[in-house]
Design a protein around this motif. Structure first.
Motif, short mmCIF file in Angstrom:
data_model
loop_
_atom_site.label_atom_id
_atom_site.label_comp_id
_atom_site.label_asym_id
_atom_site.label_seq_id
_atom_site.Cartn_x
_atom_site.Cartn_y
_atom_site.Cartn_z
N GLU A 1 0.86 -0.91 0.16
CA GLU A 1 0.32 -0.14 0.10
C GLU A 1 0.90 0.93 -0.05
O GLU A 1 1.46 1.53 0.55
CB GLU A 1 -0.72 0.44 1.30
CG GLU A 1 -1.83 1.28 1.38
CD GLU A 1 -2.30 1.58 2.29
OE1 GLU A 1 -3.93 0.95 2.89
OE2 GLU A 1 -1.93 1.35 3.54
N ARG B 1 1.00 -5.84 3.24
CA ARG B 1 -0.40 -6.49 4.03
C ARG B 1 0.04 -7.48 4.79
O ARG B 1 0.52 -8.40 3.24
CB ARG B 1 -1.30 -6.01 3.48
CG ARG B 1 -2.13 -6.61 4.23
CD ARG B 1 -4.07 -5.84 3.65
NE ARG B 1 -3.93 -5.06 3.98
CZ ARG B 1 -5.40 -4.21 3.12
NH1 ARG B 1 -5.29 -4.28 1.86
NH2 ARG B 1 -5.32 -3.30 4.03
N GLU C 1 -5.17 -10.08 6.07
CA GLU C 1 -5.95 -9.39 5.80
C GLU C 1 -5.74 -8.35 6.92
O GLU C 1 -6.61 -6.93 6.81
CB GLU C 1 -7.76 -10.11 6.09
CG GLU C 1 -8.62 -8.68 5.52
CD GLU C 1 -8.48 -8.92 3.79
OE1 GLU C 1 -8.74 -7.66 3.36
OE2 GLU C 1 -7.34 -10.08 2.79
N GLU C 2 -6.15 -8.18 7.85
CA GLU C 2 -6.31 -7.60 9.04
C GLU C 2 -4.81 -6.62 9.30
O GLU C 2 -4.97 -5.39 10.77
CB GLU C 2 -6.56 -8.39 10.57
CG GLU C 2 -8.20 -8.75 10.84
CD GLU C 2 -7.96 -10.05 10.55
OE1 GLU C 2 -7.06 -10.47 9.73
OE2 GLU C 2 -8.72 -10.86 9.24
N ASP D 1 -0.64 -5.21 9.13
CA ASP D 1 -0.19 -5.18 8.11
C ASP D 1 0.89 -3.70 8.99
O ASP D 1 0.97 -3.28 9.71
CB ASP D 1 -0.69 -3.78 6.46
CG ASP D 1 -1.06 -2.82 7.41
OD1 ASP D 1 -2.47 -2.68 6.32
OD2 ASP D 1 -0.36 -1.83 7.70
N THR E 1 0.06 -2.05 11.83
CA THR E 1 -1.71 -1.58 11.54
C THR E 1 -2.77 -2.88 12.38
O THR E 1 -2.04 -3.31 11.15
CB THR E 1 -2.06 -0.43 10.60
OG1 THR E 1 -1.08 0.59 10.35
CG2 THR E 1 -3.36 0.05 10.00
N TYR E 2 -3.55 -2.69 12.30
CA TYR E 2 -5.01 -3.97 12.62
C TYR E 2 -5.94 -3.81 12.96
O TYR E 2 -6.75 -2.83 12.96
CB TYR E 2 -4.87 -3.90 14.17
CG TYR E 2 -5.28 -5.28 14.52
CD1 TYR E 2 -5.27 -6.71 14.16
CD2 TYR E 2 -6.29 -5.45 14.86
CE1 TYR E 2 -5.90 -8.17 14.35
CE2 TYR E 2 -7.37 -6.32 15.07
CZ TYR E 2 -7.01 -7.67 15.09
OH TYR E 2 -7.76 -9.16 15.09
N ARG E 3 -6.62 -4.12 11.95
CA ARG E 3 -7.85 -3.28 11.30
C ARG E 3 -9.04 -4.87 11.79
O ARG E 3 -8.64 -5.64 12.05
CB ARG E 3 -7.80 -3.67 9.61
CG ARG E 3 -6.91 -2.76 9.31
CD ARG E 3 -7.39 -2.43 7.55
NE ARG E 3 -6.57 -1.42 6.51
CZ ARG E 3 -4.97 -2.03 6.85
NH1 ARG E 3 -4.32 -2.96 6.91
NH2 ARG E 3 -5.21 -1.06 5.84
N PHE E 4 -10.18 -4.10 12.87
CA PHE E 4 -10.97 -4.86 12.71
C PHE E 4 -12.83 -4.31 12.55
O PHE E 4 -12.82 -3.23 11.63
CB PHE E 4 -10.65 -4.90 14.52
CG PHE E 4 -10.83 -3.80 15.46
CD1 PHE E 4 -11.67 -2.78 15.85
CD2 PHE E 4 -9.94 -3.05 15.08
CE1 PHE E 4 -11.42 -1.63 16.34
CE2 PHE E 4 -9.89 -1.89 16.10
CZ PHE E 4 -11.18 -1.02 16.44
#
Length: 173
Positions: A77, A132, A135-136, A138, A170-173
């Motif tokens: 990204e 990344r 999926e959650e 990076d 970074t953690y995406r939730f």
């Protein structure tokens, strides 16, 4: 908006100078007029030591109001962001000196201090690259440059221009 801050306290150069010279000796003072010692001054200052010390304590809070654009290429990204900043600086400074006269051992000391708090507007720009992993999650690296007016007191100016680098998880939730 993001918030960044720094609390920096540092001491800049404590230096001791030896003053020695015969009558008529020209003492070069950087940034100021040269002084010519007459016989009385040269005699009393010969082999004297002058110590100068400056202390600066600065607290800086930066509010960044920017926009970010990002695009993906596979698992990478790329991002770019920028915008205005509002900087709050609280600066305390002190300059002191001590002179020990070699021929008599007498000491002369003095100090002055100043404080100021101010708000300054600025700008920033940042480039980033993230990988990344899932999926959650990076990991990314970024480089940022800030531009702003100087802050400080009557004794010291501190430039707000400069670069910084970051490592992001970074953690995406």
């Amino acid at each position: 908006a993001s918030v960044g801050g720094a609390n920096t306290g540092f001491t800049t150069s404590t230096t001791t100078y030896s003053v020695a010279g015969p009558p008529g000796y020209v003492f070069d003072t950087p940034g100021g007029p040269d002084a010519v010692f007459d016989s009385e001054v040269a005699g009393s200052l010969q082999h004297s030591a002058i110590t100068a010390k400056s202390d600066v304590d600065a607290d800086l809070i930066v509010l960044s109001f920017g926009v970010e654009a990002a695009f993906d290429v596979g698992s990478l990204e790329f991002s770019i962001e920028g915008g205005p900043t509002l900087n709050y600086a609280d600066v305390d400074s002190e300059i002191s000196h001590s002179t020990v006269i070699g021929t008599t051992g007498d000491s002369i000391t003095g100090a002055t201090s100043a404080s100021d708090s101010e708000f300054v507007f600025g700008l920033y720009g940042r480039f980033g690259l993230a990988w990344r992993i899932t999926e959650e999650f990076d990991v990314g690296l970024g480089a940022r440059y800030d531009y702003g007016d100087d802050v400080g007191t009557d004794l010291v100016d501190i430039g707000l221009d400069g670069e910084s680098y970051d490592l992001r998880f970074t953690y995406r939730f």
